[in-house]
Design a protein around this motif. Structure first.
Motif, PDB file in Angstrom:
ATOM      1  N   THR A 146       0.847  -1.189   0.000  1.00  0.00           N
ATOM      2  CA  THR A 146       0.000   0.000   0.000  1.00  0.00           C
ATOM      3  C   THR A 146       0.875   1.228   0.000  1.00  0.00           C
ATOM      4  O   THR A 146       2.066   1.163   0.272  1.00  0.00           O
ATOM      5  CB  THR A 146      -0.895   0.040   1.261  1.00  0.00           C
ATOM      6  OG1 THR A 146      -0.064  -0.086   2.421  1.00  0.00           O
ATOM      7  CG2 THR A 146      -1.907  -1.082   1.249  1.00  0.00           C
ATOM      8  N   THR A 147       0.286   2.353  -0.291  1.00  0.00           N
ATOM      9  CA  THR A 147       1.045   3.592  -0.272  1.00  0.00           C
ATOM     10  C   THR A 147       1.233   4.070   1.149  1.00  0.00           C
ATOM     11  O   THR A 147       0.504   3.681   2.063  1.00  0.00           O
ATOM     12  CB  THR A 147       0.300   4.687  -1.052  1.00  0.00           C
ATOM     13  OG1 THR A 147      -0.942   4.947  -0.388  1.00  0.00           O
ATOM     14  CG2 THR A 147       0.029   4.251  -2.483  1.00  0.00           C
ATOM     15  N   VAL A 148       2.177   4.966   1.361  1.00  0.00           N
ATOM     16  CA  VAL A 148       2.445   5.482   2.705  1.00  0.00           C
ATOM     17  C   VAL A 148       1.212   6.179   3.258  1.00  0.00           C
ATOM     18  O   VAL A 148       0.855   6.033   4.417  1.00  0.00           O
ATOM     19  CB  VAL A 148       3.642   6.450   2.676  1.00  0.00           C
ATOM     20  CG1 VAL A 148       3.818   7.113   4.031  1.00  0.00           C
ATOM     21  CG2 VAL A 148       4.910   5.707   2.278  1.00  0.00           C
ATOM     22  N   SER A 149       0.519   6.948   2.401  1.00  0.00           N
ATOM     23  CA  SER A 149      -0.634   7.702   2.888  1.00  0.00           C
ATOM     24  C   SER A 149      -1.743   6.783   3.359  1.00  0.00           C
ATOM     25  O   SER A 149      -2.400   7.043   4.357  1.00  0.00           O
ATOM     26  CB  SER A 149      -1.164   8.629   1.790  1.00  0.00           C
ATOM     27  OG  SER A 149      -1.565   7.878   0.666  1.00  0.00           O
ATOM     28  N   SER A 150      -1.992   5.663   2.661  1.00  0.00           N
ATOM     29  CA  SER A 150      -3.068   4.771   3.075  1.00  0.00           C
ATOM     30  C   SER A 150      -2.712   4.040   4.351  1.00  0.00           C
ATOM     31  O   SER A 150      -3.560   3.770   5.182  1.00  0.00           O
ATOM     32  CB  SER A 150      -3.377   3.766   1.966  1.00  0.00           C
ATOM     33  OG  SER A 150      -2.297   2.886   1.760  1.00  0.00           O
ATOM     34  N   VAL A 151      -1.428   3.721   4.540  1.00  0.00           N
ATOM     35  CA  VAL A 151      -1.005   3.071   5.774  1.00  0.00           C
ATOM     36  C   VAL A 151      -1.232   3.999   6.959  1.00  0.00           C
ATOM     37  O   VAL A 151      -1.581   3.574   8.048  1.00  0.00           O
ATOM     38  CB  VAL A 151       0.483   2.667   5.677  1.00  0.00           C
ATOM     39  CG1 VAL A 151       0.988   2.183   7.036  1.00  0.00           C
ATOM     40  CG2 VAL A 151       0.679   1.580   4.647  1.00  0.00           C
ATOM     41  N   ALA A 152      -1.054   5.296   6.737  1.00  0.00           N
ATOM     42  CA  ALA A 152      -1.094   6.246   7.839  1.00  0.00           C
ATOM     43  C   ALA A 152      -2.501   6.576   8.310  1.00  0.00           C
ATOM     44  O   ALA A 152      -2.660   7.145   9.380  1.00  0.00           O
ATOM     45  CB  ALA A 152      -0.386   7.551   7.434  1.00  0.00           C
ATOM     46  N   GLN A 153      -3.527   6.268   7.536  1.00  0.00           N
ATOM     47  CA  GLN A 153      -4.871   6.669   7.906  1.00  0.00           C
ATOM     48  C   GLN A 153      -5.294   6.045   9.229  1.00  0.00           C
ATOM     49  O   GLN A 153      -5.197   4.844   9.422  1.00  0.00           O
ATOM     50  CB  GLN A 153      -5.859   6.271   6.810  1.00  0.00           C
ATOM     51  CG  GLN A 153      -5.726   7.102   5.543  1.00  0.00           C
ATOM     52  CD  GLN A 153      -6.036   8.566   5.780  1.00  0.00           C
ATOM     53  OE1 GLN A 153      -6.951   8.897   6.526  1.00  0.00           O
ATOM     54  NE2 GLN A 153      -5.282   9.439   5.163  1.00  0.00           N
ATOM     55  N   ALA A 154      -5.781   6.895  10.123  1.00  0.00           N
ATOM     56  CA  ALA A 154      -6.236   6.407  11.421  1.00  0.00           C
ATOM     57  C   ALA A 154      -7.732   6.193  11.458  1.00  0.00           C
ATOM     58  O   ALA A 154      -8.273   5.723  12.452  1.00  0.00           O
ATOM     59  CB  ALA A 154      -5.845   7.401  12.518  1.00  0.00           C
ATOM     60  N   LEU A 155      -8.425   6.516  10.369  1.00  0.00           N
ATOM     61  CA  LEU A 155      -9.866   6.353  10.308  1.00  0.00           C
ATOM     62  C   LEU A 155     -10.223   5.714   8.974  1.00  0.00           C
ATOM     63  O   LEU A 155      -9.782   6.183   7.921  1.00  0.00           O
ATOM     64  CB  LEU A 155     -10.564   7.713  10.429  1.00  0.00           C
ATOM     65  CG  LEU A 155     -12.069   7.701  10.688  1.00  0.00           C
ATOM     66  CD1 LEU A 155     -12.357   7.200  12.101  1.00  0.00           C
ATOM     67  CD2 LEU A 155     -12.647   9.087  10.508  1.00  0.00           C
ATOM     68  N   ALA A 156     -10.960   4.620   9.026  1.00  0.00           N
ATOM     69  CA  ALA A 156     -11.372   3.925   7.808  1.00  0.00           C
ATOM     70  C   ALA A 156     -12.863   3.672   7.864  1.00  0.00           C
ATOM     71  O   ALA A 156     -13.433   3.435   8.936  1.00  0.00           O
ATOM     72  CB  ALA A 156     -10.621   2.608   7.651  1.00  0.00           C
ATOM     73  N   THR A 157     -13.511   3.739   6.726  1.00  0.00           N
ATOM     74  CA  THR A 157     -14.946   3.506   6.662  1.00  0.00           C
ATOM     75  C   THR A 157     -15.263   2.540   5.518  1.00  0.00           C
ATOM     76  O   THR A 157     -14.489   2.395   4.571  1.00  0.00           O
ATOM     77  CB  THR A 157     -15.705   4.824   6.410  1.00  0.00           C
ATOM     78  OG1 THR A 157     -15.339   5.343   5.121  1.00  0.00           O
ATOM     79  CG2 THR A 157     -15.375   5.843   7.476  1.00  0.00           C
ATOM     80  N   GLY A 158     -16.391   1.880   5.615  1.00  0.00           N
ATOM     81  CA  GLY A 158     -16.772   0.955   4.567  1.00  0.00           C
ATOM     82  C   GLY A 158     -18.167   0.400   4.805  1.00  0.00           C
ATOM     83  O   GLY A 158     -18.830   0.725   5.796  1.00  0.00           O
ATOM     84  N   ILE A 159     -18.600  -0.443   3.894  1.00  0.00           N
ATOM     85  CA  ILE A 159     -19.883  -1.131   4.016  1.00  0.00           C
ATOM     86  C   ILE A 159     -19.612  -2.537   4.539  1.00  0.00           C
ATOM     87  O   ILE A 159     -18.784  -3.262   3.986  1.00  0.00           O
ATOM     88  CB  ILE A 159     -20.600  -1.199   2.656  1.00  0.00           C
ATOM     89  CG1 ILE A 159     -20.892   0.220   2.147  1.00  0.00           C
ATOM     90  CG2 ILE A 159     -21.894  -2.002   2.763  1.00  0.00           C
ATOM     91  CD1 ILE A 159     -21.481   0.260   0.754  1.00  0.00           C
ATOM     92  N   ALA A 160     -20.268  -2.897   5.616  1.00  0.00           N
ATOM     93  CA  ALA A 160     -20.037  -4.198   6.245  1.00  0.00           C
ATOM     94  C   ALA A 160     -20.485  -5.317   5.322  1.00  0.00           C
ATOM     95  O   ALA A 160     -21.619  -5.318   4.836  1.00  0.00           O
ATOM     96  CB  ALA A 160     -20.777  -4.278   7.578  1.00  0.00           C
ATOM     97  N   ASP A 161     -19.591  -6.274   5.081  1.00  0.00           N
ATOM     98  CA  ASP A 161     -19.957  -7.417   4.241  1.00  0.00           C
ATOM     99  C   ASP A 161     -20.677  -8.470   5.096  1.00  0.00           C
ATOM    100  O   ASP A 161     -20.740  -8.347   6.325  1.00  0.00           O
ATOM    101  CB  ASP A 161     -18.719  -7.999   3.550  1.00  0.00           C
ATOM    102  CG  ASP A 161     -17.685  -8.522   4.532  1.00  0.00           C
ATOM    103  OD1 ASP A 161     -18.041  -8.889   5.672  1.00  0.00           O
ATOM    104  OD2 ASP A 161     -16.498  -8.569   4.164  1.00  0.00           O
ATOM    105  N   PRO A 162     -21.239  -9.495   4.481  1.00  0.00           N
ATOM    106  CA  PRO A 162     -21.999 -10.494   5.244  1.00  0.00           C
ATOM    107  C   PRO A 162     -21.200 -11.161   6.363  1.00  0.00           C
ATOM    108  O   PRO A 162     -21.760 -11.449   7.432  1.00  0.00           O
ATOM    109  CB  PRO A 162     -22.411 -11.510   4.168  1.00  0.00           C
ATOM    110  CG  PRO A 162     -22.483 -10.714   2.913  1.00  0.00           C
ATOM    111  CD  PRO A 162     -21.365  -9.724   3.021  1.00  0.00           C
TER     112      PRO A 162
END
Length: 300
Positions: free
Chosen positions: A122-138
């Protein structure tokens, strides 16, 4: 999609029966439920290492200058304390806003990383993110459902909750946003280093500081500290402190609305005019007016 909808409906049923109005811990350690039956004004809170799932209704969050909206089936993972402003934007007495939040334990994350597959590049910026959001899978909804159902079977909680929490972590670590969770359990990660400085700001938000002192607490150079702090929190250290100060001030003003200057001094502002100006910029109204509006809203 049908499987996800059905799982959310079952989770909603359990939370509806157990959640009281507002946000509160449950009989399950590290698990909190939230139930809100009306729209709410923006309110500040500080996220910790956790995963939160919206089960019904919608909520708006503001982190620094970024506004996000979340609805049923969407989740938020935080790996470090972040000051955010939240407002419930979809709720009523018939269909209240419902959510569940599970605190994540760094020691357990570390254990899980030993068995987890190596992360994708992954890129450095994506590794550094302290907050992630998404749609919960089954699969994620399935384990959250089983964890939630322990509220109906408290006798099973002692034996099964630790297993379900580990499964939840596994789903998160091996999922799309695994890097955010991985940071919680990596002692040599930038997040781990920055957490020392972040913790200091959170407990000393009313005190001045120098970036050099914070960088030393994080065992980083000033340049590296600035870069990684902003990448993780999406704020500068001074912006982070300002958010904490103003969120605390808003809480205090509910009880001491007539002492605007005193509240400003208590949270670290030496100038009443600066306090009022920054408060209005963040919350959209002067401190006294905003506090009066919040009290009226809370009373209805």
């Amino acid at each position: 999609m049908a499987r996800q909808t059905q799982a959310l409906a079952r989770i909603c049923d359990v939370i509806s029966r157990h959640a009281q109005e507002g946000r509160a811990p449950t009989a399950l350690p590290r698990v909190r439920l939230e139930r809100v039956s009306a729209l709410t004004p923006p309110a500040g809170e500080t996220l910790g290492p956790s995963v939160s799932l919206v089960v019904q209704g919608t909520v708006r969050t503001v982190l620094c200058e970024k506004t996000s909206y979340y609805g049923a089936g969407e989740f938020v993972v935080a790996s470090v304390g972040l000051p955010v402003t939240c407002a419930v934007t979809g709720a009523n007495k018939v269909q209240p806003y419902l959510a569940i939040s599970i605190s994540l334990q760094p020691a357990i994350v570390s254990e899980m990383l030993l068995a987890a597959p190596a992360p994708r590049q992954t890129t450095v910026s994506s590794v550094a993110q302290a907050l992630a959001t998404g749609i919960a899978d089954p699969d994620l909804l399935d384990v959250v459902e089983r964890l939630t159902r322990l509220l109906d079977r408290p006798a099973d909680a002692a034996g099964l909750q630790p297993l379900y929490e580990r499964e939840l972590l596994w789903r998160l670590i091996t999922g799309k946003h695994g890097q955010t969770v991985r940071q919680i359990g990596l002692p040599d990660s930038h997040l781990s280093q920055l957490s020392h400085a972040i913790s200091w700001i959170r407990t000393h938000y009313d005190q001045p500081f120098s970036v050099e002192e914070l960088a030393a607490r994080a065992s980083m150079s000033v340049t590296s500290f600035h870069r990684h702090f902003r990448a993780i929190t999406q704020m500068t250290p001074l912006q982070y402190q300002k958010h904490l100060r103003l969120h605390e001030a808003r809480t205090r003003l509910l009880a001491h609305a007539d002492d605007v200057a005193g509240v400003g001094y208590a949270v670290g502002y030496g100038s009443p005019s600066q306090f009022s100006r920054e408060y209005r910029r963040m919350f959209g109204a002067p401190p006294r007016n905003d506090a009066a509006h919040l009290r009226e809203t809370s009373a209805t």
